[in-house]
Design an enzyme around this catalytic site. Structure first.
Site, mmCIF file in Angstrom:
data_model
loop_
_atom_site.group_PDB
_atom_site.id
_atom_site.type_symbol
_atom_site.label_atom_id
_atom_site.label_comp_id
_atom_site.label_asym_id
_atom_site.label_seq_id
_atom_site.Cartn_x
_atom_site.Cartn_y
_atom_site.Cartn_z
ATOM 1 N N GLU A 36 0.834 -1.211 0.000
ATOM 2 C CA GLU A 36 0.000 0.000 0.000
ATOM 3 C C GLU A 36 0.866 1.257 0.000
ATOM 4 O O GLU A 36 0.576 2.232 -0.691
ATOM 5 C CB GLU A 36 -0.931 0.008 1.222
ATOM 6 C CG GLU A 36 -2.054 -1.003 1.123
ATOM 7 C CD GLU A 36 -2.779 -1.194 2.448
ATOM 8 O OE1 GLU A 36 -2.104 -1.457 3.464
ATOM 9 O OE2 GLU A 36 -4.006 -1.113 2.464
ATOM 10 N N PHE A 37 1.963 1.203 0.773
ATOM 11 C CA PHE A 37 2.886 2.340 0.826
ATOM 12 C C PHE A 37 3.480 2.596 -0.564
ATOM 13 O O PHE A 37 3.482 3.723 -1.058
ATOM 14 C CB PHE A 37 4.000 2.071 1.848
ATOM 15 C CG PHE A 37 4.976 3.213 1.957
ATOM 16 C CD1 PHE A 37 6.086 3.286 1.131
ATOM 17 C CD2 PHE A 37 4.771 4.231 2.870
ATOM 18 C CE1 PHE A 37 6.973 4.345 1.215
ATOM 19 C CE2 PHE A 37 5.652 5.310 2.956
ATOM 20 C CZ PHE A 37 6.749 5.358 2.134
ATOM 21 N N ASP A 38 3.960 1.522 -1.197
ATOM 22 C CA ASP A 38 4.589 1.679 -2.506
ATOM 23 C C ASP A 38 3.603 2.223 -3.535
ATOM 24 O O ASP A 38 3.966 2.988 -4.415
ATOM 25 C CB ASP A 38 5.169 0.341 -2.985
ATOM 26 C CG ASP A 38 6.393 -0.043 -2.166
ATOM 27 O OD1 ASP A 38 7.007 0.866 -1.564
ATOM 28 O OD2 ASP A 38 6.728 -1.233 -2.117
ATOM 29 N N LEU A 84 16.951 0.536 -3.689
ATOM 30 C CA LEU A 84 16.663 -0.083 -4.977
ATOM 31 C C LEU A 84 15.340 0.444 -5.496
ATOM 32 O O LEU A 84 14.406 0.641 -4.723
ATOM 33 C CB LEU A 84 16.521 -1.594 -4.789
ATOM 34 C CG LEU A 84 17.782 -2.374 -4.463
ATOM 35 C CD1 LEU A 84 17.415 -3.769 -3.994
ATOM 36 C CD2 LEU A 84 18.668 -2.456 -5.695
ATOM 37 N N GLU A 113 19.021 -12.512 -6.914
ATOM 38 C CA GLU A 113 19.219 -12.761 -5.478
ATOM 39 C C GLU A 113 17.894 -12.644 -4.741
ATOM 40 O O GLU A 113 16.925 -12.143 -5.292
ATOM 41 C CB GLU A 113 20.147 -11.689 -4.873
ATOM 42 C CG GLU A 113 21.527 -11.697 -5.422
ATOM 43 C CD GLU A 113 22.346 -10.521 -4.900
ATOM 44 O OE1 GLU A 113 21.894 -9.815 -3.965
ATOM 45 O OE2 GLU A 113 23.430 -10.309 -5.446
ATOM 46 N N LYS A 115 15.521 -10.921 -1.879
ATOM 47 C CA LYS A 115 15.421 -9.633 -1.189
ATOM 48 C C LYS A 115 15.050 -9.932 0.257
ATOM 49 O O LYS A 115 13.891 -10.191 0.585
ATOM 50 C CB LYS A 115 14.372 -8.734 -1.853
ATOM 51 C CG LYS A 115 14.398 -7.330 -1.289
ATOM 52 C CD LYS A 115 13.572 -6.381 -2.123
ATOM 53 C CE LYS A 115 13.759 -4.936 -1.680
ATOM 54 N NZ LYS A 115 13.481 -4.714 -0.259
ATOM 55 N N ASP A 117 14.135 -9.577 4.044
ATOM 56 C CA ASP A 117 13.275 -8.579 4.679
ATOM 57 C C ASP A 117 13.784 -8.263 6.083
ATOM 58 O O ASP A 117 13.340 -8.842 7.068
ATOM 59 C CB ASP A 117 11.840 -9.118 4.734
ATOM 60 C CG ASP A 117 10.845 -7.997 4.945
ATOM 61 O OD1 ASP A 117 11.258 -6.823 4.903
ATOM 62 O OD2 ASP A 117 9.662 -8.304 5.147
ATOM 63 N N ARG A 136 21.459 2.134 7.686
ATOM 64 C CA ARG A 136 21.366 2.979 6.514
ATOM 65 C C ARG A 136 21.084 4.440 6.869
ATOM 66 O O ARG A 136 21.584 5.352 6.232
ATOM 67 C CB ARG A 136 20.281 2.471 5.561
ATOM 68 C CG ARG A 136 20.313 3.262 4.277
ATOM 69 C CD ARG A 136 19.480 2.659 3.213
ATOM 70 N NE ARG A 136 18.073 2.849 3.501
ATOM 71 C CZ ARG A 136 17.106 2.362 2.764
ATOM 72 N NH1 ARG A 136 17.395 1.627 1.730
ATOM 73 N NH2 ARG A 136 15.854 2.589 3.062
ATOM 74 N N GLU A 172 22.045 -7.583 4.910
ATOM 75 C CA GLU A 172 20.764 -7.410 5.569
ATOM 76 C C GLU A 172 20.746 -8.205 6.868
ATOM 77 O O GLU A 172 21.014 -9.406 6.866
ATOM 78 C CB GLU A 172 19.656 -7.921 4.632
ATOM 79 C CG GLU A 172 18.280 -7.490 5.015
ATOM 80 C CD GLU A 172 17.891 -6.127 4.433
ATOM 81 O OE1 GLU A 172 18.765 -5.423 3.879
ATOM 82 O OE2 GLU A 172 16.711 -5.781 4.562
ATOM 83 N N TYR A 224 25.410 -8.985 0.869
ATOM 84 C CA TYR A 224 25.064 -8.946 -0.555
ATOM 85 C C TYR A 224 25.857 -7.956 -1.393
ATOM 86 O O TYR A 224 25.527 -7.720 -2.550
ATOM 87 C CB TYR A 224 23.571 -8.722 -0.744
ATOM 88 C CG TYR A 224 23.028 -7.461 -0.098
ATOM 89 C CD1 TYR A 224 23.475 -6.209 -0.469
ATOM 90 C CD2 TYR A 224 22.052 -7.553 0.891
ATOM 91 C CE1 TYR A 224 22.983 -5.068 0.115
ATOM 92 C CE2 TYR A 224 21.543 -6.410 1.480
ATOM 93 C CZ TYR A 224 22.011 -5.171 1.095
ATOM 94 O OH TYR A 224 21.526 -4.047 1.681
ATOM 95 N N LYS A 315 9.087 -7.078 -6.142
ATOM 96 C CA LYS A 315 8.486 -7.387 -4.834
ATOM 97 C C LYS A 315 7.288 -8.314 -5.012
ATOM 98 O O LYS A 315 6.475 -8.120 -5.914
ATOM 99 C CB LYS A 315 8.050 -6.091 -4.146
ATOM 100 C CG LYS A 315 9.259 -5.191 -3.846
ATOM 101 C CD LYS A 315 9.432 -4.778 -2.437
ATOM 102 C CE LYS A 315 8.610 -3.820 -1.796
ATOM 103 N NZ LYS A 315 8.858 -3.268 -0.564
ATOM 104 N N CYS A 408 -21.331 -3.797 25.972
ATOM 105 C CA CYS A 408 -20.139 -4.612 26.240
ATOM 106 C C CYS A 408 -20.537 -6.097 26.298
ATOM 107 O O CYS A 408 -21.465 -6.459 27.018
ATOM 108 C CB CYS A 408 -19.509 -4.180 27.557
ATOM 109 S SG CYS A 408 -18.139 -5.240 28.043
ATOM 110 N N CYS A 411 -20.006 -7.274 30.173
ATOM 111 C CA CYS A 411 -20.763 -6.776 31.326
ATOM 112 C C CYS A 411 -22.051 -6.055 30.929
ATOM 113 O O CYS A 411 -22.825 -5.645 31.787
ATOM 114 C CB CYS A 411 -19.891 -5.856 32.173
ATOM 115 S SG CYS A 411 -19.575 -4.267 31.397
ATOM 116 N N CYS A 426 -15.638 0.177 26.729
ATOM 117 C CA CYS A 426 -16.598 -0.143 27.771
ATOM 118 C C CYS A 426 -16.228 0.740 28.959
ATOM 119 O O CYS A 426 -15.104 0.683 29.451
ATOM 120 C CB CYS A 426 -16.490 -1.622 28.151
ATOM 121 S SG CYS A 426 -17.289 -1.975 29.735
ATOM 122 N N CYS A 432 -16.431 -4.351 34.970
ATOM 123 C CA CYS A 432 -16.404 -5.269 33.825
ATOM 124 C C CYS A 432 -15.345 -6.349 34.100
ATOM 125 O O CYS A 432 -14.161 -6.033 34.240
ATOM 126 C CB CYS A 432 -16.070 -4.463 32.571
ATOM 127 S SG CYS A 432 -15.978 -5.465 31.103
#
Ligand code: IVH
Length: 669
Positions: A36-38, A84, A113, A115, A117, A136, A172, A224, A315, A408, A411, A426, A432
């Protein structure tokens, strides 16, 4: 889109990306998946390309990320640490390879190679010895985590004689899945919050101040890339292979962890192989990396501002499966927060069986527009708990919407949701059952009052027998009451009473943490204890005074004020104070003045004490700490793996060297 709208969209994307960067790199708590970020980043990149005049000099596309905290010294990289460019599309990888071939000629070699994580690390070696390891950081400067890196067994401290005399190697650092699971199992047993995923845990571990703890966690590392020496080989593949002979852990061609090919078919085959096989690896990878092999050709292709043109990452998409939503249940946390949980028809995903997924909050349910019996798409991102990302509307059988509860489940109290909050709560904090037992469990957990010999079941049993309703009741338990409980023998009853008694010595900051005030975690409790010194001062603190404390914002401050506005809480504190718990920060009294007027510098790693403990010890005996060796230094407290340059400087200046044991002897005189 109108130009104004485009500009606004770009600004919005920037803001979002900056916030996600911060959550990921600084807080170690990503809010969205890498994918989602990318995608957000790519959207912004595309707009910037189309509308260059709107590019902001501080756009998130301009930087590689950053992880600098104030804890470690920042140092400049000898060679910038680039990142990269990456893609989720096979076509883009084909395009990249074809472009390379067009520039270089069809016969050029590619290296494929994995990647890994984890966290990038750059390690310098001189004369066969590990000299310095930097994270980094922002690519130009990294944090000096040498002492922590030295604890990682996969990283050699001393190289074989045929290694070059001065070079840097990059790789890494990661946490193998097994170590991650063991660590979380241990944390669960101790009632501590679980880590989200191996990547964040590796990154957090590398930045612990106590390298002894780092050593225990079992980090691992693959190397690497070799930098900065006159090259003894013509290509990257050969250089990495050679590094194995110098003592490094590098990927092996035998297991296809690294492979050379001259064709695009070869590249695709590698990608497809690992897309399936990745779940068999004992560590996480999030893609594969493709590099042009020849150093000469790498130079020919050159770099962009952020990344080399001679390499690209493919990816893997986060794995998704469809399954049926059987029911949504609602869990109550110790602070009363309600979390909806999706119970799913069990399904295989990324090597594990998934039965449940978190739905976070009411907004999430509404956003997904969930109906009973829906077929849902489940995704496993970086987090251990999978999430529901969509609904297959074609398979919808009922239009009965899943509704968030009003009361809740434990309770029956009417739930509340404050303005600006995403979570329902709650409000029945004192009555509770789940909240009451949850609060007691938190109170006795290892990082709080550390009361041994009480598990969840016993707490629930004691609560159901009306022996305890809050943490204070623990201090009024009698031996006979304990013996009356199932499975509680004399010995365990005695041990428990002893442990309860011992908790009266636990420092104020941990008692404060143990109270379980909403948003007051371990770190916040420490800051509050340091700022206010005692409970009375904290209890009377104004909003402004609270906001003045480092790291305390509006949300935390309001929560503290609200906590002290309840008479039940005040009564609890008064009671705990009366039974003898610590409600005052410890005044540091000097143990001796043996080190008065002496300036001590600490360097290297130690056996008995952590560096922080040593620092405290020095100060408690009248000494002062120096940050670097100078003519003023009296003692250099020298640990293992101390840098040769420091040793030389100390010798040149005639500074007395003390081992850890010699220091302890000196102090105990
Ligand atoms: S090469 C100039 N090779 O991916 C290229 N990086 O943005 C330098 N990574 O955090 C990186 N596996 O640490 C390279 N086989 C691999 C890698 C790899 C993981 C990480 C790297 C950095 C990110 C690249």
């Amino acid at each position: 889109m109108e130009l104004q709208a485009i500009q606004a969209k770009m600004a919005e994307l920037s803001t979002q990306l900056h916030a996600h960067n911060h959550a990921y790199y600084v807080l170690n708590s990503p809010q969205i998946s890498d994918y989602e970020f990318d995608m957000l980043l790519k959207e912004l990149e595309a707009l910037e390309k189309q509308y260059p005049s709107y590019i902001d000099a501080n756009s998130p596309t301009k930087r590689v990320g950053g992880d600098l905290t104030k804890k470690f010294e920042a140092k400049a990289h000898r060679f910038p640490m680039l990142s990269l460019s990456n893609s989720y599309s096979e076509q883009e990888i084909i395009d990249w390879a074809e472009r390379c071939q067009k520039v270089l000629g069809a016969a050029s070699e590619f290296v494929c190679e994995l990647k890994y994580d984890g966290v990038a690390i750059g390690i310098q070696y001189q004369n066969g010895k590990l000299l310095q390891a930097l994270t980094r950081g922002d690519g130009q400067q990294g944090e000096d985590v040498t002492n922590n890196v030295r604890t990682i067994r996969a990283i050699p401290l001393q190289l074989s004689p045929d290694a070059p005399s001065d070079f840097e190697i990059r790789g890494e650092i990661f946490m193998p899945q097994q170590k991650f699971e063991a660590l979380n199992a241990q944390r669960a047993a101790q009632g501590e919050a679980l880590f989200a995923n191996p990547r964040n845990t590796a990154s957090g571990t590398l930045k612990l101040l106590d390298s002894k703890e780092v050593a225990k966690r079992g980090l691992d590392c693959y190397l690497y890339g070799v930098y900065g020496m006159s090259k003894t080989t013509n290509g990257h593949f050969e250089a990495v292979n050679e590094a194995k002979n110098w003592g490094f852990k590098v990927p092996s061609p035998q297991t296809r962890m690294i492979e050379k090919t001259t064709t695009i078919v070869g590249i695709m085959d590698f990608i497809h192989y690992w897309d399936k096989q990745r779940f068999e690896l004992p560590f996480d990878i999030d893609g594969v990396v493709l590099k042009v092999n020849s150093f000469e050709q790498q130079e020919q292709l050159g770099l962009t501002a952020k990344s080399p043109r001679w390499a690209i990452a493919y990816k893997f998409k986060t794995q998704q499966v469809e399954t049926v939503l059987e029911a949504v249940t609602f869990q109550v946390g110790r602070t009363g927060a309600i979390t909806p949980v999706a119970n799913l028809q069990p399904v295989q995903l990324g090597g594990t069986t998934v039965k449940r997924a978190s739905l976070h909050n009411a907004d999430q349910i509404q956003k997904l527009d969930l109906c009973e019996g829906d077929t849902v798409q489940v995704e496993k991102g970086g987090e251990i708990i999978p999430k529901i990302v969509g609904v297959n509307l074609g398979l919808r059988k009922s239009e009965n919407r899943i509704l968030f509860i009003n009361n809740c489940p434990e309770c029956g109290s009417k739930l509340e949701r404050q303005e600006g909050e995403v979570q329902h709560y709650c409000p029945n904090e004192q009555g509770c059952p789940t909240q009451v037992t949850g609060k007691i469990l938190h109170f006795i957990s290892r990082k709080a009052l550390n009361i041994d010999g009480l598990g969840e079941e016993t707490i629930e049993l004691m609560f159901s027998k009306n022996l305890i309703n809050n943490p204070l009741d623990l201090y009024h338990l009698t031996f006979d009451q304990l013996l009356s409980l199932d499975r509680m023998a004399e010995k365990s009853a005695n041990n428990l009473l002893q442990s309860i008694e011992a908790s009266k010595q636990i420092p104020f900051e941990r008692v404060l943490f143990g109270l379980g005030i909403r948003f007051v975690g371990e770190t916040v409790a420490k800051k509050l204890a340091a700022a206010f010194q005692n409970m009375d001062a904290l209890r009377c603190a104004s909003l402004e005074a609270l906001l003045d404390v480092e790291e305390i914002g509006e949300k935390i401050a309001q929560s503290i004020l609200s906590y002290f506005s309840f008479s039940e809480n005040l009564a609890l504190i008064q009671g705990l104070q009366a039974v003898g718990l610590q409600f005052q920060s410890e005044a540091k009294t000097l143990h001796s003045n043996v080190l008065e007027g002496k300036i001590c510098v600490i360097s290297g790693t130690f056996e008995t004490f952590s560096r922080d403990e040593l620092k405290e010890l020095i100060e408690l005996n009248g000494g002062k700490l120096g940050s670097s060796i100078s003519a003023k230094t009296t003692y250099l407290i020298a640990g293992a793996n101390m840098g040769p340059a420091k040793l030389q400087k100390a010798t040149d200046l005639g500074v007395t060297l003390l081992t850890e044991n010699e220091l302890i002897k000196l102090i105990s005189q």
